[in-house]
Design a protein around this motif. Structure first.
Motif, mmCIF file in Angstrom:
data_model
loop_
_atom_site.group_PDB
_atom_site.id
_atom_site.type_symbol
_atom_site.label_atom_id
_atom_site.label_comp_id
_atom_site.label_asym_id
_atom_site.label_seq_id
_atom_site.Cartn_x
_atom_site.Cartn_y
_atom_site.Cartn_z
ATOM 1 N N VAL A 69 3.644 7.217 3.433
ATOM 2 C CA VAL A 69 2.314 6.776 3.860
ATOM 3 C C VAL A 69 2.395 5.397 4.503
ATOM 4 C CG1 VAL A 69 0.060 6.002 3.024
ATOM 5 C CG2 VAL A 69 0.977 8.189 2.255
ATOM 6 N N THR A 70 3.153 4.504 3.898
ATOM 7 C CA THR A 70 3.320 3.147 4.434
ATOM 8 C C THR A 70 3.953 3.178 5.819
ATOM 9 O OG1 THR A 70 3.596 2.279 2.193
ATOM 10 C CG2 THR A 70 4.301 0.860 3.997
ATOM 11 N N PHE A 71 4.971 4.021 5.984
ATOM 12 C CA PHE A 71 5.627 4.129 7.288
ATOM 13 C C PHE A 71 4.669 4.691 8.333
ATOM 14 C CE2 PHE A 71 8.269 6.139 10.532
ATOM 15 C CZ PHE A 71 9.132 5.094 10.851
ATOM 16 N N HIS A 72 3.892 5.696 7.965
ATOM 17 C CA HIS A 72 2.891 6.266 8.882
ATOM 18 C C HIS A 72 1.911 5.193 9.349
ATOM 19 C CE1 HIS A 72 3.096 10.855 7.854
ATOM 20 N NE2 HIS A 72 4.282 10.333 8.114
ATOM 21 N N LEU A 73 1.433 4.383 8.401
ATOM 22 C CA LEU A 73 0.440 3.353 8.722
ATOM 23 C C LEU A 73 1.041 2.254 9.596
ATOM 24 C CD1 LEU A 73 -1.214 3.157 5.196
ATOM 25 C CD2 LEU A 73 -2.335 3.940 7.289
ATOM 26 N N ALA A 74 2.279 1.855 9.313
ATOM 27 C CA ALA A 74 2.951 0.845 10.134
ATOM 28 C C ALA A 74 3.171 1.379 11.552
ATOM 29 C CB ALA A 74 4.281 0.455 9.499
ATOM 30 N N PHE A 75 3.559 2.647 11.644
ATOM 31 C CA PHE A 75 3.748 3.301 12.943
ATOM 32 C C PHE A 75 2.426 3.317 13.713
ATOM 33 C CE2 PHE A 75 4.090 6.780 15.917
ATOM 34 C CZ PHE A 75 5.421 6.817 16.296
ATOM 35 N N ALA A 76 1.335 3.636 13.012
ATOM 36 C CA ALA A 76 0.014 3.685 13.646
ATOM 37 C C ALA A 76 -0.450 2.302 14.078
ATOM 38 C CB ALA A 76 -0.993 4.298 12.680
ATOM 39 N N ALA A 123 -1.355 -0.568 5.499
ATOM 40 C CA ALA A 123 0.110 -0.644 5.436
ATOM 41 C C ALA A 123 0.559 -1.747 4.489
ATOM 42 C CB ALA A 123 0.681 -0.870 6.831
ATOM 43 N N VAL A 124 -0.111 -2.886 4.543
ATOM 44 C CA VAL A 124 0.235 -4.004 3.642
ATOM 45 C C VAL A 124 -0.080 -3.633 2.194
ATOM 46 C CG1 VAL A 124 -0.350 -6.384 3.003
ATOM 47 C CG2 VAL A 124 -0.064 -5.764 5.416
ATOM 48 N N ILE A 125 -1.237 -2.999 1.972
ATOM 49 C CA ILE A 125 -1.640 -2.620 0.608
ATOM 50 C C ILE A 125 -0.657 -1.621 0.012
ATOM 51 C CG2 ILE A 125 -3.407 -1.438 -0.759
ATOM 52 C CD1 ILE A 125 -5.491 -2.579 1.214
ATOM 53 N N THR A 126 -0.335 -0.561 0.768
ATOM 54 C CA THR A 126 0.581 0.455 0.241
ATOM 55 C C THR A 126 2.004 -0.088 0.090
ATOM 56 O OG1 THR A 126 0.887 1.321 2.493
ATOM 57 C CG2 THR A 126 -0.759 2.402 1.104
ATOM 58 N N ALA A 127 2.406 -1.013 0.981
ATOM 59 C CA ALA A 127 3.741 -1.623 0.859
ATOM 60 C C ALA A 127 3.857 -2.415 -0.444
ATOM 61 C CB ALA A 127 4.011 -2.535 2.052
ATOM 62 N N CYS A 128 2.761 -3.007 -0.865
ATOM 63 C CA CYS A 128 2.768 -3.775 -2.125
ATOM 64 C C CYS A 128 2.868 -2.850 -3.344
ATOM 65 C CB CYS A 128 1.496 -4.624 -2.228
ATOM 66 S SG CYS A 128 1.424 -5.966 -1.016
ATOM 67 N N ILE A 129 2.510 -1.563 -3.157
ATOM 68 C CA ILE A 129 2.566 -0.618 -4.273
ATOM 69 C C ILE A 129 3.981 -0.073 -4.473
ATOM 70 C CG2 ILE A 129 1.659 1.601 -5.129
ATOM 71 C CD1 ILE A 129 -0.864 1.093 -3.503
ATOM 72 N N ILE A 130 4.765 -0.008 -3.390
ATOM 73 C CA ILE A 130 6.100 0.601 -3.442
ATOM 74 C C ILE A 130 6.986 0.030 -4.553
ATOM 75 C CG2 ILE A 130 8.276 0.912 -2.177
ATOM 76 C CD1 ILE A 130 6.658 1.237 0.368
ATOM 77 N N PHE A 152 6.353 -1.064 -7.398
ATOM 78 C CA PHE A 152 5.903 -0.670 -8.744
ATOM 79 C C PHE A 152 5.937 0.845 -8.958
ATOM 80 C CE2 PHE A 152 3.705 -4.579 -7.472
ATOM 81 C CZ PHE A 152 4.121 -5.442 -8.481
ATOM 82 N N THR A 153 6.070 1.611 -7.892
ATOM 83 C CA THR A 153 6.037 3.075 -8.030
ATOM 84 C C THR A 153 7.358 3.748 -7.660
ATOM 85 O OG1 THR A 153 5.114 3.229 -5.798
ATOM 86 C CG2 THR A 153 3.542 3.222 -7.635
ATOM 87 N N GLU A 154 7.965 3.313 -6.567
ATOM 88 C CA GLU A 154 9.173 3.984 -6.081
ATOM 89 C C GLU A 154 10.387 3.071 -5.981
ATOM 90 O OE1 GLU A 154 6.440 7.088 -3.397
ATOM 91 O OE2 GLU A 154 7.671 5.568 -2.412
ATOM 92 N N GLY A 155 10.154 1.769 -6.003
ATOM 93 C CA GLY A 155 11.268 0.821 -5.982
ATOM 94 C C GLY A 155 12.095 0.922 -4.707
ATOM 95 N N LEU A 156 13.419 0.838 -4.853
ATOM 96 C CA LEU A 156 14.326 0.895 -3.712
ATOM 97 C C LEU A 156 14.804 2.311 -3.413
ATOM 98 C CD1 LEU A 156 16.535 -2.257 -4.486
ATOM 99 C CD2 LEU A 156 14.704 -2.069 -2.786
ATOM 100 N N ALA A 157 14.424 3.270 -4.260
ATOM 101 C CA ALA A 157 14.914 4.649 -4.120
ATOM 102 C C ALA A 157 14.648 5.258 -2.742
ATOM 103 C CB ALA A 157 14.307 5.524 -5.216
#
Length: 348
Positions: A91-98, A248-255, A257-262
């Motif tokens: 989702v973050t990548f989609h938003l940054a692309f957009a 994009a900034v909001i979802t990037a801040c969530i990464i 805490f949810t998915e880390g570096l994986a």
């Protein structure tokens, strides 16, 4: 003064008056010719405003249906076939692309000319764009996460509950008064969605709650847009221009805490081509939505949306082997009838 002198002066005044009248007639004649001429004079000529290219409904509606279906099926393919189970990162990548894509279009095309008419102040950003962006982010993350637990077919059936959620929120905050017609619509859609859930062969409670929360976020976002941005006319691309960077900034801040570096480690298996093409299809859908607005009546667009949902469910069964029970078909038919009634009545 002699009578001869008076006559001479009178004749001169008469000739001067005639010359002035002739000059006035010439000017008036020139003005009339200019008014009749299709070309403006060099002094008043202004460059015409370039208009957006227009496509017929017969052309853009099928394109929109294909792109809308492709985005959902492609995302599901990435999550469940390619096993890239990182919806927040995607989702973050989609938003940054957009965010980048809309700014490129703004500088190279006239598709975002409407953005020039919007005067974005700091106060407006903090009170309108940011809160709506937070709800949009929550909706995107939760709806994409649901694909890890539920089939595409069942998710599309659950999305039919969105109008009911919008009405319930509007009634709760006294933004709209309930009436008999809307109550019937609520009962129809709710009954239909309940039957689809009852008939779901692979029901997952966490996935159901995740999609229900996504519907709640999306409905709240739509209601807030009506309250905060009712005076602004934003087409889908202009909206994306403003919301994509924020989300994009909001979802990037969530990464973290949810998915880390994986997800970053998993990118080498996914490949840049899949990632870019996936985001590209999602972006093209927003471009198509700009042309979709205004090409047909509300009924035509509603029926197009219904056809798209049916196509998605069918595609989910054929491509991914999803199971759909007869009870789900019956329940979804009831929900779709309620949805069509809601859209054609204008939600009133």
């Amino acid at each position: 003064m002699s009578s001869t002198t008076k006559e001479i002066m009178h004749d001169e005044e008469k000739r001067a008056a005639e010359l002035l009248l002739d000059a006035t007639k010439d000017i008036s004649s020139n003005d009339d010719r200019n008014a009749e001429s299709p070309l403006p004079t060099p002094v008043t000529a202004t460059a015409p405003k370039p208009s957006k290219p227009k496509l017929s409904a017969a052309m853009i509606i099928p394109i929109w249906i294909v792109l809308s279906s492709a985005v959902i099926l492609y995302n599901n393919h990435v999550y469940n076939t390619l096993m890239f189970k990182y919806p927040v990162f995607l989702v973050t990548f989609h938003l940054a692309f957009a965010a980048v894509g809309t700014r490129v279009l703004q500088r190279t095309t006239h598709l975002l000319d409407a953005a020039k008419d919007i005067h974005m102040s700091k106060d407006m950003f903090m009170k309108s764009i940011l809160p709506i962006g937070m709800l949009f982010s929550g909706s995107l993350v939760l709806s994409n996460t649901a694909y890890l637990y539920l089939s595409v077919a069942y998710i599309q059936m659950l999305k039919a509950f969105t109008p009911v959620a919008i009405l319930l929120i509007s009634w709760s905050f006294r933004l709209q008064e309930p009436n008999k017609k809307l109550a019937i619509i609520v009962v129809m859609i709710s009954t239909g969605v309940a039957l689809t859930s009852q008939g779901e062969l692979h029901f997952n409670l966490f996935g159901f709650l995740t999609q229900a929360a996504a519907v709640g976020f999306e409905s709240s976002r739509l209601v807030m847009i009506q309250i905060l941005l009712h005076n602004l006319k934003m087409d889908p691309l202009v909206s994306l221009h403003y919301y994509a960077p924020v989300c994009a900034v909001i979802t990037a801040c969530i990464i973290p805490f949810t998915e880390g570096l994986a997800p970053f480690y998993a990118l080498k298996d996914l490949g840049a081509l899949v990632l870019l093409s996936n985001a590209g299809v999602a972006f093209l859908l927003n471009v198509a939505a700009v042309f979709l607005v205004g090409v047909g009546s509300g009924l035509i667009l509603t029926l197009a949306g219904v056809f798209k949902d049916i196509l998605l469910i069918t595609g989910s069964v054929i491509i991914f082997g999803a199971s759909v029970s007869p009870m789900q078909v019956f329940g979804y038919s009831i929900a779709l009838c309620g949805l069509v009634l809601f859209k054609t009545s204008g939600g009133k």
